[in-house]
Motif scaffolding. Structure first.
Motif, short mmCIF file in Angstrom:
data_model
loop_
_atom_site.label_atom_id
_atom_site.label_comp_id
_atom_site.label_asym_id
_atom_site.label_seq_id
_atom_site.Cartn_x
_atom_site.Cartn_y
_atom_site.Cartn_z
N MET A 133 43.62 68.91 61.94
CA MET A 133 43.80 68.56 60.53
C MET A 133 44.02 69.83 59.69
O MET A 133 44.94 69.88 58.86
CB MET A 133 42.58 67.81 60.00
CG MET A 133 42.72 67.40 58.54
SD MET A 133 41.17 66.88 57.81
CE MET A 133 40.32 68.43 57.65
N LYS A 137 47.39 70.73 57.68
CA LYS A 137 47.30 70.99 56.25
C LYS A 137 47.85 72.37 55.92
O LYS A 137 48.57 72.55 54.94
CB LYS A 137 45.84 70.87 55.79
CG LYS A 137 45.68 70.96 54.29
CD LYS A 137 44.25 70.72 53.87
CE LYS A 137 44.16 70.81 52.35
NZ LYS A 137 42.79 70.68 51.88
N TRP A 151 48.24 65.59 57.53
CA TRP A 151 46.79 65.85 57.62
C TRP A 151 45.97 64.69 57.07
O TRP A 151 44.81 64.53 57.44
CB TRP A 151 46.42 67.17 56.95
CG TRP A 151 46.45 67.19 55.46
CD1 TRP A 151 47.48 67.56 54.66
CD2 TRP A 151 45.36 66.86 54.58
NE1 TRP A 151 47.12 67.45 53.33
CE2 TRP A 151 45.81 67.04 53.26
CE3 TRP A 151 44.06 66.43 54.78
CZ2 TRP A 151 45.02 66.80 52.16
CZ3 TRP A 151 43.26 66.19 53.66
CH2 TRP A 151 43.74 66.38 52.37
N TYR A 154 45.09 62.66 59.99
CA TYR A 154 44.07 63.39 60.75
C TYR A 154 42.71 63.28 60.06
O TYR A 154 41.69 63.12 60.74
CB TYR A 154 44.45 64.87 60.89
CG TYR A 154 45.37 65.17 62.04
CD1 TYR A 154 44.89 65.83 63.17
CD2 TYR A 154 46.71 64.81 62.01
CE1 TYR A 154 45.72 66.11 64.23
CE2 TYR A 154 47.55 65.09 63.08
CZ TYR A 154 47.04 65.75 64.18
OH TYR A 154 47.87 66.02 65.24
N ALA A 155 42.69 63.36 58.74
CA ALA A 155 41.42 63.27 58.00
C ALA A 155 40.79 61.89 58.18
O ALA A 155 39.57 61.78 58.37
CB ALA A 155 41.64 63.57 56.52
#
Length: 194
Positions: A133, A137, A151, A154-155
């Motif tokens: 992540m 980012k 991201w 991913y978060a």
């Protein structure tokens, strides 16, 4: 304590179910739109009602733009959202052919080792997701069609992975305690009375 972790696991499963339901509806709408768009572009419809066909196409009848990007991100979250409930209820698939023949102490040892390994793997997955992540980012990577930051997906997955790691660690502590004390603290239907 167990009720707290069970409640957290159930909350995550419900959240994952809601996301999965939304993704199913999104996929159905996209498939329906894609099919209708194909029908509207057909020679038959263009021959009998070209103005209606063009109007429907112009208002957006067609597939949902970026549907596969949303499904990809949402399914990843849903998988991690279901892991805590699976972990706390011993819902993982297991092959008990050999374990059923072992004495109770050996089974408790195997359960303890399995839970500790699961907890370590879940922690590793959460850690690597956090790394991924931060990398996504940092690079500012976006999805191809919708151009949302990668991201974000991913978060969302990291949130589920962290909860899974917390629940997995809790269950590892429970199984280690059970092994060391000889008492069953959490009955989940897998225990044997040998």
């Amino acid at each position: 304590m167990h009720a707290l972790f069970t409640g957290l696991a159930r909350f995550m499963a419900v959240l994952g179910g809601l996301v999965l339901t939304a993704l199913i509806l999104l996929t159905c709408v996209s498939i329906l739109g894609r099919s209708l768009n194909g029908i509207l572009h057909s020679d038959f419809v263009m021959g009998i009602a070209p103005d209606l066909a063009h109007w429907l196409i112009d208002i957006g009848i067609g597939p949902v733009n970026g549907d596969f990007e949303l499904v990809e991100a949402g399914v990843a979250f849903a998988i991690f959202a279901f892991l805590p409930l699976c972990q706390i209820t011993a819902g993982h698939a297991s092959v008990d052919i050999v374990a059923n023949a072992l004495p109770r102490g050996a089974n408790r040892f195997l359960r303890m080792v399995t839970e500790v390994v699961f907890a370590l793997v879940l922690i590793l997955i959460a850690w690597k997701l956090a790394d991924g992540m931060l990398s996504k980012k940092g690079y500012g990577e976006t999805s191809f069609l919708l151009e949302f930051p990668v991201w974000w997906a991913y978060a969302a997955s990291l949130f589920g992975a962290v909860v899974a790691a917390i629940v997995g660690t809790y269950m590892a502590v429970v199984r280690v305690t059970e092994f060391l004390t000889g008492r069953i603290l959490v009955w989940d239907g897998v225990e044997t009375d040998q």
